[in-house]
Design a protein around this motif. Sequence first.
Motif, PDB file in Angstrom:
ATOM      1  N   ALA A 150      48.736  35.461  42.268  1.00 45.86           N
ATOM      2  CA  ALA A 150      47.779  35.391  43.177  1.00 45.86           C
ATOM      3  C   ALA A 150      47.800  36.135  43.963  1.00 45.86           C
ATOM      4  O   ALA A 150      46.717  37.193  44.123  1.00 45.86           O
ATOM      5  N   ASP A 151      48.744  36.968  43.982  1.00 46.47           N
ATOM      6  CA  ASP A 151      48.537  38.428  44.946  1.00 46.47           C
ATOM      7  C   ASP A 151      48.110  38.863  43.579  1.00 46.47           C
ATOM      8  O   ASP A 151      47.484  39.670  44.734  1.00 46.47           O
ATOM      9  N   ARG A 152      49.147  39.105  42.983  1.00 45.63           N
ATOM     10  CA  ARG A 152      48.247  40.419  41.695  1.00 45.63           C
ATOM     11  C   ARG A 152      46.329  39.836  41.730  1.00 45.63           C
ATOM     12  O   ARG A 152      46.194  41.018  41.459  1.00 45.63           O
ATOM     13  N   LEU A 153      46.625  38.732  41.391  1.00 43.12           N
ATOM     14  CA  LEU A 153      45.163  37.804  40.933  1.00 43.12           C
ATOM     15  C   LEU A 153      44.125  38.715  41.838  1.00 43.12           C
ATOM     16  O   LEU A 153      42.921  39.139  42.432  1.00 43.12           O
ATOM     17  N   ARG A 154      44.353  38.481  43.086  1.00 43.36           N
ATOM     18  CA  ARG A 154      44.162  38.934  44.261  1.00 43.36           C
ATOM     19  C   ARG A 154      43.860  40.478  44.957  1.00 43.36           C
ATOM     20  O   ARG A 154      42.189  40.509  45.324  1.00 43.36           O
ATOM     21  N   ALA A 155      44.581  41.159  44.519  1.00 40.73           N
ATOM     22  CA  ALA A 155      43.989  42.883  44.390  1.00 40.73           C
ATOM     23  C   ALA A 155      43.871  43.573  43.363  1.00 40.73           C
ATOM     24  O   ALA A 155      42.577  44.200  43.850  1.00 40.73           O
ATOM     25  N   ALA A 156      43.709  42.681  42.249  1.00 39.11           N
ATOM     26  CA  ALA A 156      42.299  43.385  41.423  1.00 39.11           C
ATOM     27  C   ALA A 156      41.395  42.424  41.687  1.00 39.11           C
ATOM     28  O   ALA A 156      40.827  43.772  41.543  1.00 39.11           O
ATOM     29  N   LEU A 157      41.249  41.561  42.062  1.00 37.78           N
ATOM     30  CA  LEU A 157      39.852  41.346  42.416  1.00 37.78           C
ATOM     31  C   LEU A 157      39.313  41.780  43.493  1.00 37.78           C
ATOM     32  O   LEU A 157      37.550  41.882  43.790  1.00 37.78           O
ATOM     33  N   GLU A 158      40.108  42.084  44.781  1.00 31.35           N
ATOM     34  CA  GLU A 158      39.349  42.622  45.809  1.00 31.35           C
ATOM     35  C   GLU A 158      38.681  44.341  45.929  1.00 31.35           C
ATOM     36  O   GLU A 158      38.124  44.830  45.610  1.00 31.35           O
ATOM     37  N   ARG A 159      40.208  45.031  44.967  1.00 29.18           N
ATOM     38  CA  ARG A 159      39.712  46.688  44.554  1.00 29.18           C
ATOM     39  C   ARG A 159      37.997  46.936  43.363  1.00 29.18           C
ATOM     40  O   ARG A 159      36.960  47.371  43.948  1.00 29.18           O
ATOM     41  N   ALA A 160      37.982  45.447  42.710  1.00 33.81           N
ATOM     42  CA  ALA A 160      36.461  45.644  42.069  1.00 33.81           C
ATOM     43  C   ALA A 160      35.743  44.986  42.696  1.00 33.81           C
ATOM     44  O   ALA A 160      34.451  45.754  42.570  1.00 33.81           O
ATOM     45  N   ALA A 161      35.547  44.340  44.027  1.00 33.60           N
ATOM     46  CA  ALA A 161      34.822  44.413  44.539  1.00 33.60           C
ATOM     47  C   ALA A 161      34.785  44.093  45.647  1.00 33.60           C
ATOM     48  O   ALA A 161      33.403  44.162  47.012  1.00 33.60           O
ATOM     49  N   THR A 162      36.035  45.054  46.103  1.00 34.29           N
ATOM     50  CA  THR A 162      35.762  45.559  48.048  1.00 34.29           C
ATOM     51  C   THR A 162      35.433  45.185  48.333  1.00 34.29           C
ATOM     52  O   THR A 162      34.541  45.187  49.597  1.00 34.29           O
ATOM     53  N   CYS A 163      36.258  43.937  48.265  1.00 33.76           N
ATOM     54  CA  CYS A 163      35.560  42.907  50.113  1.00 33.76           C
ATOM     55  C   CYS A 163      37.308  42.380  49.808  1.00 33.76           C
ATOM     56  O   CYS A 163      37.937  41.909  49.146  1.00 33.76           O
ATOM     57  N   SER A 164      37.332  41.183  51.084  1.00 30.92           N
ATOM     58  CA  SER A 164      38.516  40.862  51.249  1.00 30.92           C
ATOM     59  C   SER A 164      37.971  39.220  50.946  1.00 30.92           C
ATOM     60  O   SER A 164      36.856  38.665  51.293  1.00 30.92           O
ATOM     61  N   LEU A 165      39.485  38.455  50.167  1.00 31.47           N
ATOM     62  CA  LEU A 165      39.451  38.071  49.292  1.00 31.47           C
ATOM     63  C   LEU A 165      40.515  36.893  49.567  1.00 31.47           C
ATOM     64  O   LEU A 165      41.808  37.024  49.971  1.00 31.47           O
ATOM     65  N   GLY A 166      40.345  35.597  49.128  1.00 31.52           N
ATOM     66  CA  GLY A 166      41.947  34.688  49.374  1.00 31.52           C
ATOM     67  C   GLY A 166      41.980  33.907  47.513  1.00 31.52           C
ATOM     68  O   GLY A 166      40.486  33.555  47.208  1.00 31.52           O
TER      69      GLY A 166
END
Length: 264
Positions: A150-166
């Motif tokens: 979950a940490d890895r997926l969140r980090a990759a998605l946040e980099r691409a979307a430039t926003c804070s996610l869960g």
Amino acid sequence: MTASDTVPPRPSRLELSALSGLPRIAQGDDLPAIILAGLEAADLRLESGDVLVIAQKIVSKAEGRLVRLDQVEPSPKARELAAIAGKDPRVVELVLAESRAILRCQPGVIIVEDRRGLVLANAGIDASNVASEQDAETVLLLPEDPDASADRLRAALERAATCSLGVVINDSIGRAWRNGTVGTAIGVSGLPGLLDLRGTPDLFGRVLKSTEIGLADELAAAASLIMGQADEGRPVVLARGLPYARRDGSAAELQRPKSMDMFR
């Protein structure tokens, strides 16, 4: 868990949107890129505070957690338990390898404490919605470390979307004393797994003394309603409007310590 998680003013609406049309996931696939493409196809744009609930199966597939049964040699212990449970001894061998302890074994089911501390049937090993490989029967194991996934997926998605996610990784797990499986969080990142409301007031101003909410489990169950359990093919759900403050939590928070478990 933190003592008395902050409880801000809460919205009264939670929106859930399942992504359709995602491709079948295989080992090594770029899951964040596939999810982002699915969001774009659905005309959905990620916003800060959004949570993505992702089915365990596609995480396990992307991480290569498939095992061909023709490559598994069952031990005498596996054969013994398989005879009791009425299961394939090769699957039981994998159950043993994935478990810390066998808690119950009876016809149809083996209940274990798995290597991640989860108490569940058959160590979460599953063959449903799992394609065979090269005409060999294949089963799927849980991710090695779902919180880390979950940490890895969140980090990759946040980099691409430039926003804070869960991110929540969910799986269907049965419950003691209740019939039916329920979506359950086995991996969490970017939101509380367990929400501590102790010290906050109730409707009449009384201070809550024991209220803790399995927040990630509740979200996992809600998302499962539109993910489906059969051939729906909707393994990712976007949740918007989660009515609690964020912090860096984990699914491990939801596991009751054995010293506090009155039934083991």
